[in-house]
Design an enzyme around this catalytic site. Structure first.
Site, PDB file in Angstrom:
ATOM      1  N   ASP A   1       0.863  -1.168   0.000  1.00  0.00           N
ATOM      2  CA  ASP A   1       0.000   0.000   0.000  1.00  0.00           C
ATOM      3  C   ASP A   1       0.906   1.226   0.000  1.00  0.00           C
ATOM      4  OD1 ASP A   1      -2.372   1.583   0.324  1.00  0.00           O
ATOM      5  OD2 ASP A   1      -1.940   1.712   2.465  1.00  0.00           O
TER       6      ASP A   1
ATOM      7  N   ASP B   1      -0.297   5.103   0.989  1.00  0.00           N
ATOM      8  CA  ASP B   1      -0.606   6.095   2.022  1.00  0.00           C
ATOM      9  C   ASP B   1      -0.595   5.441   3.390  1.00  0.00           C
ATOM     10  OD1 ASP B   1      -1.465   8.615   0.420  1.00  0.00           O
ATOM     11  OD2 ASP B   1      -2.455   6.949  -0.579  1.00  0.00           O
TER      12      ASP B   1
END
Length: 220
Positions: A9, A11
């Site tokens: 991922d 953020d």
């Protein structure tokens, strides 16, 4: 189990964007006469900007239109920078690149935000074997689609992949895809991940990931 690939991922894992995104969206929606607060956005963290922005707009009794998202990205690009990068995260990605471990970026955010984040991190699209965003799937996290697609693009079975995510929705997505899930501290606590029961491991900081990957058998 011998794991072969890592799906990241972005953020909350590579860049601390939550506060910047919330403040940028508050500013951007103000342009449309919608007055919101940063805390209005927390229930939608990790679920993609379409819901992150649109959900708050609808909660305030307004009609969401795509121009709101486009303006939010413009404001976010102005506000995000090197100061928001998580210490050690970009170096960890460079470790993975040097070790030639198959890896993909699987962000629930849309591509414009991903590119703003890469610029802030001093990374480029060439630092990943594949980059997937919310634009590449119909269903965002917590559905497994983006991590399944990341594994497919790399040509590796999902159960041979390690997913690194910082949100409950993201960990749920990775687990639903059949991957080994590592929850990163910051957005949620270790206790919240334990209560959810879907994280195979919890690592406090991204800077600690390279060592954790070595402990799993990756040759970093």
């Amino acid at each position: 189990m011998k794991y072969k690939a890592i799906l990241f991922d972005m953020d909350g894992v590579l860049i601390d964007s939550e506060e910047v995104m919330a403040l940028s969206t508050v500013e951007a929606l103000g342009h449309f006469g919608i007055r919101t607060k940063p805390e209005d956005y927390f229930p939608f963290v990790g679920k993609g900007e379409e819901l992150y922005i649109g959900g708050v707009v609808r909660n305030h009794g307004f009609v969401y239109v795509p121009e709101m998202k486009a303006h939010t990205y413009a404001v976010y690009g102005k506000n995000i920078g090197a100061a928001n990068c998580i210490p050690g995260a970009a170096d960890m990605i460079r470790d993975v690149v040097r070790a030639k471990i198959p890896h993909a970026l699987c962000s629930g955010a849309e591509l414009p935000k991903v590119l703003h984040n890469l610029r802030a991190l001093g990374l480029t699209t060439d630092d990943f074997n594949a980059i997937l965003s919310a634009n590449d799937v119909t269903r965002n996290k917590p559905y497994p689609d983006i991590y399944l697609k990341g594994a497919t693009v790399l040509g590796i079975s999902p159960d041979e992949c390690v997913v690194v995510d910082d949100t409950l929705a993201g960990v749920a997505s990775g687990k639903a895809a059949g991957a080994y899930t590592i929850a990163i501290g910051g957005t949620y606590t270790a206790e919240q991940f334990r209560e959810q029961g879907l994280a195979d491991a919890f690592v406090e900081k991204p800077a600690m990931l390279s060592a954790y990957f070595r402990s799993m058998g990756f040759d970093l």
